[in-house]
Design an enzyme around this catalytic site. Structure first.
Site, PDB file in Angstrom:
ATOM      1  N   ASP A  13      17.556 -36.779  -4.783  1.00  0.00           N
ATOM      2  CA  ASP A  13      17.862 -35.351  -4.838  1.00  0.00           C
ATOM      3  C   ASP A  13      19.185 -35.218  -5.595  1.00  0.00           C
ATOM      4  O   ASP A  13      20.239 -35.584  -5.096  1.00  0.00           O
ATOM      5  CB  ASP A  13      17.966 -34.770  -3.419  1.00  0.00           C
ATOM      6  CG  ASP A  13      18.222 -33.254  -3.431  1.00  0.00           C
ATOM      7  OD1 ASP A  13      18.806 -32.746  -4.411  1.00  0.00           O
ATOM      8  OD2 ASP A  13      17.850 -32.593  -2.442  1.00  0.00           O
ATOM      9  N   LYS A  66      20.919 -23.912  -7.607  1.00  0.00           N
ATOM     10  CA  LYS A  66      22.364 -24.125  -7.475  1.00  0.00           C
ATOM     11  C   LYS A  66      22.988 -24.212  -8.877  1.00  0.00           C
ATOM     12  O   LYS A  66      22.839 -23.294  -9.652  1.00  0.00           O
ATOM     13  CB  LYS A  66      22.616 -25.386  -6.644  1.00  0.00           C
ATOM     14  CG  LYS A  66      21.728 -25.490  -5.385  1.00  0.00           C
ATOM     15  CD  LYS A  66      22.052 -24.455  -4.331  1.00  0.00           C
ATOM     16  CE  LYS A  66      21.014 -24.387  -3.217  1.00  0.00           C
ATOM     17  NZ  LYS A  66      20.712 -25.631  -2.541  1.00  0.00           N
TER      18      LYS A  66
HETATM   19  C1  LIG Z   1      19.592 -25.982  -1.817  1.00  0.00           C
HETATM   20  C2  LIG Z   1      19.175 -27.391  -1.762  1.00  0.00           C
HETATM   21  C3  LIG Z   1      17.824 -27.713  -1.674  1.00  0.00           C
HETATM   22  C4  LIG Z   1      16.748 -26.664  -1.539  1.00  0.00           C
HETATM   23  O1  LIG Z   1      16.601 -25.911  -2.716  1.00  0.00           O
HETATM   24  P1  LIG Z   1      15.995 -24.432  -2.720  1.00  0.00           P
HETATM   25  O2  LIG Z   1      16.006 -24.080  -4.173  1.00  0.00           O
HETATM   26  O3  LIG Z   1      16.883 -23.586  -1.880  1.00  0.00           O
HETATM   27  O4  LIG Z   1      14.615 -24.521  -2.167  1.00  0.00           O
HETATM   28  C5  LIG Z   1      17.496 -29.055  -1.657  1.00  0.00           C
HETATM   29  N1  LIG Z   1      18.423 -30.031  -1.729  1.00  0.00           N
HETATM   30  C6  LIG Z   1      19.723 -29.750  -1.817  1.00  0.00           C
HETATM   31  C7  LIG Z   1      20.716 -30.863  -1.883  1.00  0.00           C
HETATM   32  C8  LIG Z   1      20.147 -28.434  -1.832  1.00  0.00           C
HETATM   33  O5  LIG Z   1      21.443 -28.158  -1.896  1.00  0.00           O
END
Ligand SMILES: *Cc1c(COP(=O)(O)O)cnc(C)c1O
Length: 379
Positions: free
Chosen positions: A178, A203
């Site tokens: 991730d 983000k």
């Molecule tokens: C926000 C986030 C997610 C989830 O993403 P969404 O676009 O809100 O579904 C997954 N992993 C991390 C590290 C995040 O900060």
């Protein structure tokens, strides 16, 4: 002309070849279906849940950032999703098999906890370990998938992705990272050995706090095809408008992340001097426990700073006194935001723990605002 520079790459990433009188970035294509004469097998666009030219352009662009095209290298495959969770679920759930073993971080994004229960319900053995100290190494025997989140959200621990990926591959496990916090300009998981680079585009990747999006990138065509088929089955597809806005936003990814990283480092440094602030974390801080590993595998350290104030009320006074930083969840946007993570439950953090996301404001202004709000909060 090609360039090794991210700044140059991002402004043209994924754009079609120049066509006289056409826009450089064609607008969003709104289509549930396409004209489809005759045989369908080779049709690139048939139905709107399967493919869309606006996604294709964005996916090409993200692929170029995840693994810049080098001499003779195949482009990576990228599959865009409606959100980061769409992308994460696609990898974890499409590969879930009874008897399979998945190793997750125990300090990662908080929705990994309910996902863990889902996986267990499907007969998958789920093991967890912290991100710090490469602790997931000790849980890999018999694993089918290793899930890494580095830097972890919200604790900002970092693990050695190459070391973990090599160990997982030796045991026949696939590796997913991730990469939400770092963005592909901060870290390239596929080049560090990951099979899947997965991220929320909500983000810093899109960076304006107005779009939800996610993606999965991989080198292996079969892995990509299976992720793409999952997207089609569950219908977790991005809207064309969101995909287009995301593509448009990529052009500024370099300037945004440069400025945000510089601001985050400045804010983190200022926090270190305050006696009421403890546990300041930012991978770019030379004294941070994650710094040594971060320097080896990251190219910029992201926009998030985390720290702890003496308690819930103290943290709330601080958040309320900030003028340039909105109290809001999420991170990575052009406007700075902060929140007390403990208000959600789910993260193992103290009541006074604050996650602050630095935007593109002048770093000096931000530092001044943070110090002033700390003075107000201290009374
Ligand atoms: C926000 C986030 C997610 C989830 O993403 P969404 O676009 O809100 O579904 C997954 N992993 C991390 C590290 C995040 O900060």
């Amino acid at each position: 002309m090609t360039s090794d520079s991210d700044a140059t790459r991002v402004v043209r990433a994924g754009l079609p070849d120049e066509q006289p009188y056409e826009p450089p970035l064609p607008g969003p294509v709104f289509a549930a279906h396409y004209h489809l004469p005759g045989e369908v097998a080779a049709a690139p666009y048939a139905y709107g849940r399967d493919a869309n030219p606006t996604w294709s352009a964005l996916e090409r662009a993200i692929g170029e950032l995840e693994s810049p095209p080098g001499a003779g290298e195949e482009p990576v495959h990228t599959v865009a999703f409606a959100s980061g969770m769409g992308a994460i679920s696609a990898v974890l759930l499409s590969r879930a098999r009874p008897g399979g073993v998945v190793v997750l971080p125990d300090d990662g994004y908080n929705l990994l906890v309910p996902l863990r229960e889902r996986l267990s319900g499907l007969g998958v053995e789920v093991r967890t370990a912290p991100t710090a100290g490469d602790a997931q190494l000790g849980r890999l025997d018999g694993a089918s998938l290793l899930w890494i989140e580095s830097p972890s959200n919200p604790g900002l621990d970092v693990c050695d992705i190459r070391r973990l990926a090599d160990a997982a591959h030796e045991r026949g496990a696939l590796v997913a990272v991730d990469n939400t916090l770092a963005t592909p300009l901060g870290q390239r998981p596929l080049e560090l050995g990951a099979d899947f680079s997965v991220a929320s585009g909500t983000k810093a990747l899109t960076g304006h706090g107005d779009v939800l999006l996610g993606h999965v990138s991989c080198r292996d065509a079969e892995l990509a095809a299976s992720v793409r088929q999952w997207r089609k089955l569950v219908g977790a597809i991005p809207g064309p408008m969101e995909a287009w806005l995301a593509h448009r936003s990529l052009a500024t990814l370099d300037v945004r992340t440069q400025r945000q990283a510089a601001g985050a480092l400045a804010v983190a440094g200022a926090l270190l001097d305050r006696p009421e602030v403890t546990g300041v974390r930012h991978p770019g801080l030379p004294g941070d426990p994650a710094h040594g590993t971060a320097v080896r595998q990251m190219r910029r350290f992201g926009c998030v700073v985390s720290f702890t104030l003496p308690g819930k009320e103290h943290a709330e006074r601080f958040l309320g006194a900030l003028r340039l930083v909105d109290e809001a969840t999420s991170f990575g946007g052009v406007r700075s935001t902060a929140e007390r993570r403990g208000r959600w439950g789910g993260d193992a953090v103290p009541e006074g723990f604050v996650r602050l996301s630095v935007g593109v404001e002048d770093p000096d202004d931000l530092v001044a605002d943070v110090l002033r709000a700390l003075d107000v909060a201290a009374g």
